[in-house]
Design a protein around this motif. Structure first.
Motif, PDB file in Angstrom:
ATOM      1  N   SER A   7       0.244  -2.865 -27.290  1.00 56.70           N
ATOM      2  CA  SER A   7      -0.262  -1.541 -26.971  1.00 56.70           C
ATOM      3  C   SER A   7       0.127  -1.151 -25.550  1.00 56.70           C
ATOM      4  O   SER A   7      -0.158  -0.068 -25.114  1.00 56.70           O
ATOM      5  N   ALA A   8       0.759  -2.074 -24.806  1.00 52.05           N
ATOM      6  CA  ALA A   8       1.163  -1.823 -23.423  1.00 52.05           C
ATOM      7  C   ALA A   8      -0.040  -1.666 -22.499  1.00 52.05           C
ATOM      8  O   ALA A   8       0.038  -0.987 -21.477  1.00 52.05           O
ATOM      9  N   SER A   9      -1.164  -2.295 -22.858  1.00 54.14           N
ATOM     10  CA  SER A   9      -2.343  -2.248 -21.996  1.00 54.14           C
ATOM     11  C   SER A   9      -2.028  -2.783 -20.614  1.00 54.14           C
ATOM     12  O   SER A   9      -1.335  -3.780 -20.464  1.00 54.14           O
ATOM     13  N   ARG A  10      -2.549  -2.114 -19.616  1.00 55.08           N
ATOM     14  CA  ARG A  10      -2.354  -2.565 -18.234  1.00 55.08           C
ATOM     15  C   ARG A  10      -3.548  -3.330 -17.693  1.00 55.08           C
ATOM     16  O   ARG A  10      -3.709  -3.457 -16.484  1.00 55.08           O
ATOM     17  N   ILE A  11      -4.388  -3.820 -18.574  1.00 52.36           N
ATOM     18  CA  ILE A  11      -5.549  -4.570 -18.079  1.00 52.36           C
ATOM     19  C   ILE A  11      -5.072  -5.809 -17.329  1.00 52.36           C
ATOM     20  O   ILE A  11      -4.095  -6.457 -17.711  1.00 52.36           O
ATOM     21  N   ARG A  12      -5.763  -6.111 -16.230  1.00 55.56           N
ATOM     22  CA  ARG A  12      -5.332  -7.208 -15.350  1.00 55.56           C
ATOM     23  C   ARG A  12      -6.395  -8.308 -15.316  1.00 55.56           C
ATOM     24  O   ARG A  12      -6.107  -9.478 -15.414  1.00 55.56           O
ATOM     25  N   ASN A  13      -7.654  -7.899 -15.166  1.00 58.25           N
ATOM     26  CA  ASN A  13      -8.740  -8.883 -15.111  1.00 58.25           C
ATOM     27  C   ASN A  13     -10.073  -8.164 -15.237  1.00 58.25           C
ATOM     28  O   ASN A  13     -10.124  -6.931 -15.325  1.00 58.25           O
ATOM     29  N   LEU A  14     -11.146  -8.947 -15.249  1.00 61.31           N
ATOM     30  CA  LEU A  14     -12.499  -8.395 -15.210  1.00 61.31           C
ATOM     31  C   LEU A  14     -13.093  -8.755 -13.856  1.00 61.31           C
ATOM     32  O   LEU A  14     -12.687  -9.743 -13.234  1.00 61.31           O
ATOM     33  N   ALA A  15     -14.067  -7.959 -13.403  1.00 61.32           N
ATOM     34  CA  ALA A  15     -14.737  -8.261 -12.136  1.00 61.32           C
ATOM     35  C   ALA A  15     -16.243  -8.098 -12.301  1.00 61.32           C
ATOM     36  O   ALA A  15     -16.700  -7.195 -13.016  1.00 61.32           O
ATOM     37  N   CYS A  16     -17.007  -8.973 -11.651  1.00 58.00           N
ATOM     38  CA  CYS A  16     -18.467  -8.875 -11.658  1.00 58.00           C
ATOM     39  C   CYS A  16     -18.875  -7.576 -10.968  1.00 58.00           C
ATOM     40  O   CYS A  16     -18.430  -7.287  -9.859  1.00 58.00           O
ATOM     41  N   SER A  17     -19.722  -6.780 -11.624  1.00 59.72           N
ATOM     42  CA  SER A  17     -20.128  -5.488 -11.068  1.00 59.72           C
ATOM     43  C   SER A  17     -21.025  -5.653  -9.851  1.00 59.72           C
ATOM     44  O   SER A  17     -21.230  -4.715  -9.100  1.00 59.72           O
ATOM     45  N   SER A  18     -21.539  -6.862  -9.654  1.00 56.66           N
ATOM     46  CA  SER A  18     -22.449  -7.076  -8.538  1.00 56.66           C
ATOM     47  C   SER A  18     -21.722  -7.635  -7.311  1.00 56.66           C
ATOM     48  O   SER A  18     -21.891  -7.122  -6.211  1.00 56.66           O
ATOM     49  N   CYS A  19     -20.892  -8.679  -7.494  1.00 58.42           N
ATOM     50  CA  CYS A  19     -20.271  -9.320  -6.325  1.00 58.42           C
ATOM     51  C   CYS A  19     -18.750  -9.243  -6.325  1.00 58.42           C
ATOM     52  O   CYS A  19     -18.108  -9.650  -5.366  1.00 58.42           O
ATOM     53  N   GLY A  20     -18.159  -8.757  -7.412  1.00 63.78           N
ATOM     54  CA  GLY A  20     -16.703  -8.579  -7.427  1.00 63.78           C
ATOM     55  C   GLY A  20     -15.903  -9.794  -7.876  1.00 63.78           C
ATOM     56  O   GLY A  20     -14.685  -9.718  -8.012  1.00 63.78           O
ATOM     57  N   GLN A  21     -16.564 -10.933  -8.105  1.00 65.80           N
ATOM     58  CA  GLN A  21     -15.821 -12.126  -8.538  1.00 65.80           C
ATOM     59  C   GLN A  21     -15.004 -11.824  -9.795  1.00 65.80           C
ATOM     60  O   GLN A  21     -15.470 -11.134 -10.702  1.00 65.80           O
TER      61      GLN A  21
END
Ligand SMILES: *Cc1c(COP(=O)(O)O)cnc(C)c1O
Ligand SMILES: [Zn+2]
Length: 400
Positions: A7-21
């Motif tokens: 689908s050519a998704s550009r997703i790279r990673n997930l991040a914690c909404s609280s601390c950014g990890q």
């Protein structure tokens, strides 16, 4: 060939909404391990991407596939959700002397609400990760949507909803073949039941913000608002906030479109208004300092079933959107919702969910208070169709 599979998704990673990890977006994730808070998808937005690609795309939320998390097209579970119309409310605008009043009608989505966006995305990702069954606590619409998309994906569906939910929601779940549990209480009580039923973790819990991807479905409302308004934005957007995924998602979408250059970098973003029911107003009580947070808030049922969310896990994320956008909050009574439904019905031919009616009444109250000026452009989100709520509103159409 490649483009047919990917689908050519550009997703790279997930991040914690609280601390950014950061966490991998290529493995099944739930809440963040660090803070037990929602995970947010991050994309590579630095590579140029022309918005001209949209011209020939399908009229669904999947037209934005580069900015969505599904990796393989073959995993997309779709019923044609998204790309709902933005309707001009000229009769009401004339009555209240407003320059620009529009409504995005999410009631036209499959299964009758904008929950279709989030659950289409969550179930597509679940399929991509090989999940075979899902479970959800719901006030109604999310359970119906999950049941439909699970049926289409060939997955088991377990729905836990309050016993007082109108029959139309329960019945539709049965027709999709879901297992339905009825609970005395509100959605937080249903969530406790989900924990119990899913103690062995055999099913994927797709509770609001407890998996990362319903948010990615809901954010497409923000992309559509920008695209359908020709890459300009209204001054104010009013949203009926329960768990808050739409509020958070629309704001996320605007940031992504700015980063991509599809929205001008100096564009003035809309002020975001979170509308709640007076019967269940955890966000308002935190926002106005009545409580430190909503962790112990006790709510009452409301005819706007989707707003009966007493302890939203995304509370801080919602408050951040209100603060960053210089928005506000507004509480609406049951009687006001009925008045809003009558007005949208009688004047505009729209049979909206009580949640959508609440948003219109909030606009009226904010104009009266002066927070909103009649010369500003106003966008209302009607999040669902009124048809499933008949039990809550029958006999009230003509009372003035
Ligand atoms: C679920 C729901 C809402 C609230 O949406 P959140 O994403 O939980 O904030 C509003 N309106 C309707 C019709 C709903 O079904
Ligand atoms: Zn964290």
């Amino acid at each position: 060939m490649e483009t047919n599979i990917r689908s050519a998704s550009r997703i790279r990673n997930l991040a914690c909404s609280s601390c950014g990890q950061q966490y991998s977006s290529f493995e099944l994730q739930k809440l963040s391990g660090c803070c037990a808070m929602p995970l947010v998808s991050e994309y590579d937005l630095s590579e140029p991407l022309s918005k001209e690609i949209l011209a020939k795309r399908e009229g669904t939320m999947w037209r934005y596939r580069e900015l969505l998390p599904v990796l393989s097209k073959s995993n997309i579970v779709s019923l044609g959700e998204g790309f709902t119309p933005i309707l001009e409310l000229n009769n009401l605008a004339a009555k209240y002397e407003l320059s620009s009043l529009v409504l995005k009608d999410e009631g036209q989505n499959p299964t009758g609400s904008f929950k279709a966006r989030g659950l289409s995305m969550a179930i597509s990702k679940a399929k991509e990760f090989g999940v075979t069954g899902c479970i959800i606590p719901t006030a109604g619409n999310a359970g119906v949507a999950m049941a439909a998309y699970c049926a289409r994906a060939g997955m088991k569906a377990v729905v836990v909803m309050p016993r007082h939910t109108p029959a139309a929601f329960k019945e539709e779940c049965y027709w999709y073949g879901a297992e339905v549990h009825l609970i005395d209480g509100l959605i937080n009580d249903c969530a406790a039941k989900v924990q119990e039923l899913n103690a062995d973790g055999g099913l994927l819990d797709v509770s609001t913000l407890k998996e990362p991807y319903r948010l990615e479905g809901k954010k497409t409302m923000g992309y559509e608002i920008a695209e359908q308004l020709n890459w300009s934005l209204p001054d104010v957007i009013l949203y009926p906030a329960g768990g808050g995924t739409g509020l958070i998602g629309i704001w996320k979408a605007f940031q992504e479109l700015k980063a991509l250059g599809w929205l001008a970098s100096d564009i003035k973003l809309p002020r975001m208004v979170a509308v709640q029911a007076e019967n269940c107003r955890p966000l308002i009580d935190t926002y106005t300092g009545k409580q430190a947070n909503a962790k112990q808030y006790v709510g009452k049922p409301t005819i706007a079933n989707g707003l009966a969310v007493p302890r939203p896990i995304g509370e801080n994320m919602m408050l951040r959107v209100i603060q960053e956008s210089e928005g506000t909050v507004m509480g609406i009574t049951e009687a006001e919702m009925l008045e809003g439904m009558r007005e949208l019905g009688h004047r505009e031919g729209l049979f909206v969910a009580p949640e959508g009616a609440a948003v219109w009444m909030a606009a009226r109250k904010l104009i009266t208070s002066g927070w909103l000026s009649p010369s500003e452009s106003i966008l209302l989100l009607n999040t669902g169709s009124g048809q499933k709520y008949l039990e809550n509103v029958t006999g009230q159409a003509g009372i003035r």
